[in-house]
Scaffold this active site. Structure first.
Site, PDB file in Angstrom:
ATOM      1  CG  HIS A 171      -6.715  -7.788 -12.315  1.00 32.30           C
ATOM      2  ND1 HIS A 171      -6.509  -6.459 -12.062  1.00 32.30           N
ATOM      3  CD2 HIS A 171      -7.995  -7.923 -12.745  1.00 32.30           C
ATOM      4  CE1 HIS A 171      -7.630  -5.802 -12.339  1.00 32.30           C
ATOM      5  NE2 HIS A 171      -8.547  -6.658 -12.747  1.00 32.30           N
ATOM      6  CD  GLU A 174      -2.902  -7.260 -11.769  1.00 31.89           C
ATOM      7  OE1 GLU A 174      -3.327  -6.683 -12.791  1.00 31.89           O
ATOM      8  OE2 GLU A 174      -3.375  -7.065 -10.633  1.00 31.89           O
ATOM      9  CG  HIS A 263      -4.750  -4.876  -8.215  1.00 29.59           C
ATOM     10  ND1 HIS A 263      -5.498  -5.387  -9.248  1.00 29.59           N
ATOM     11  CD2 HIS A 263      -5.592  -4.732  -7.163  1.00 29.59           C
ATOM     12  CE1 HIS A 263      -6.750  -5.529  -8.847  1.00 29.59           C
ATOM     13  NE2 HIS A 263      -6.838  -5.148  -7.596  1.00 29.59           N
ATOM     14  CD  GLU A 339      -2.504  -1.394  -9.635  1.00 31.76           C
ATOM     15  OE1 GLU A 339      -1.737  -2.279 -10.103  1.00 31.76           O
ATOM     16  OE2 GLU A 339      -3.743  -1.381  -9.825  1.00 31.76           O
TER      17      GLU A 339
END
Ligand code: ZN
Length: 379
Positions: A171, A174, A263, A339
């Site tokens: 992504h 990010e 991420h 994350e």
């Protein structure tokens, strides 16, 4: 006196639309959606011509329509006078717009959603990886627009070595993900005893940046074809998602004994992992390894925890188009999505920087320590 503000985003990962910059106390802006996709959240722009010490207020007027509108509550934008040192500016989401105010110390400033990891720094990092950290360039994929996607390996590929894969920034908004990869490469340069022990048993396969087109264009979520790469792991094609297609081919060639997909999360103010519990072929060994990884990392640093994260997938109900689930199912190995927050880690907040590039790098050091501790039990 009317100040003449100049607001630009015509640079690497720039994204802003200027609606009205005639009033420094009420600069009205909007975030531009990703190409061929309705997603948006990432912003990055430069302001010139500010009056030092005067109050300037910037309003991202379409914040409530962004991909993750709960992301703005408890969030503070980042700013920098030199594009090197970034700090948070007090921000307020009013239910429609994200507003932030500053009384600048200089006439120019950059604002962004998170400390940007530039293409220039990526190129520098590849040099560091090859010349200082002793990695080799195993293969180079190409993005939709022809940008390089380097696959690096640390280690000789000898038979019997565990194959540990770490990929980042599928992504494109990010940016903490490539900061994390810089932390990995920094630690390889240090080559301390723990790293030496890890490398005695494992080779590291690293893709520091999966989505260079999206990052360059200031996207949040997609590549230049409007594809969300982390929803393309079952049906990737050379035309629409060559970035994923490339990495899957390389995984088939070399094998995978552990996978980490790095991420950033827009909403949750903690670092956490998501795993394979919803996979149809989920194994007891995967479950044990996931718990082991989480326990070790949370024991090592306050910048990781296990209380907050995504809801767990029900058995057999995982979205197999996610990299973590797809790779975990194919190779029956420890497979995790890591994350990091856009906001801050609320267990160890830093009001000046929030979560940052430097903290992402430090987390990578700790993750390598944990992988080193676990390498003998990965299979
Ligand atoms: Zn992501």
């Amino acid at each position: 006196m009317q100040s003449a503000l100049s607001i630009t985003c015509d640079f690497d990962s720039g994204n802003i639309v200027v609606l009205d910059a005639s009033q420094p106390q009420n600069v009205r802006l909007a975030i531009r959606p990703d190409t061929r996709s309705p997603h948006f959240q990432w912003f990055h722009f430069k302001v010139e011509g500010m009056q030092v010490g005067e109050t300037h207020t910037f309003s991202l007027t379409n914040a409530s329509e962004s991909s993750y509108n709960r992301a703005w509550t408890g969030y503070n934008a980042v700013a920098s006078y030199d594009h090197k040192t970034w700090f948070r500016v007090p921000s307020h989401f009013d239910g429609k717009a994200l507003n932030f105010t500053c009384s600048p110390e200089h006439s120019q400033i950059w604002f962004a959603y998170f400390e940007p990891y530039s293409r220039e720094r990526h190129d520098w990092l590849m040099g560091q990886a090859l010349n200082e950290a002793g990695t080799e360039l195993l293969a180079t994929g190409k993005s939709v627009e022809g940008r390089d996607i380097p696959l690096l390996r640390k280690g000789d590929g000898a038979p019997g070595k565990r194959k540990v894969w770490i990929i980042a920034q599928q992504h494109p908004g990010e940016h903490m993900a490539e900061w994390f990869m810089e932390g990995v490469i920094e630690r390889l340069k240090e080559h301390d005893a723990q790293v030496q022990a890890l490398l005695a048993s494992a080779d590291l396969y690293l893709v520091p940046h999966m989505n260079p087109d999206g990052a360059f264009h200031g996207h949040l979520r997609t590549n230049a074809q409007g594809k969300d790469l982390n929803r393309a792991w079952q049906d990737s094609t050379p035309e629409l998602s060559p970035e994923v297609y490339f990495v899957k081919q390389q995984m088939e060639r070399y094998g995978v004994d552990m996978f980490l997909d790095v991420h950033g999360d827009e909403e949750i103010p903690y670092v956490f992992t998501a795993a394979c519990e919803g996979n149809p072929g989920y194994t007891d060994q995967q479950k044990t390894l996931e718990a082991d990884f989480r326990a070790r990392l949370s024991g090592l640093t306050k910048d990781f925890q296990t209380r907050y994260g995504y809801p767990k997938s029900a058995p057999g109900k995982a979205n197999m188009n996610l990299a973590c689930n797809s790779v975990g199912e194919r190779y029956k190995c420890l497979s995790l999505t890591l994350e990091m927050p856009f906001k801050d880690n609320d267990d160890a907040p830093d009001p000046l920087t929030g979560w940052s590039g430097a903290r992402s790098m430090r987390l990578a050091h700790d993750v390598l320590t944990v992988i080193g501790e676990m390498v003998s039990v990965l299979r």
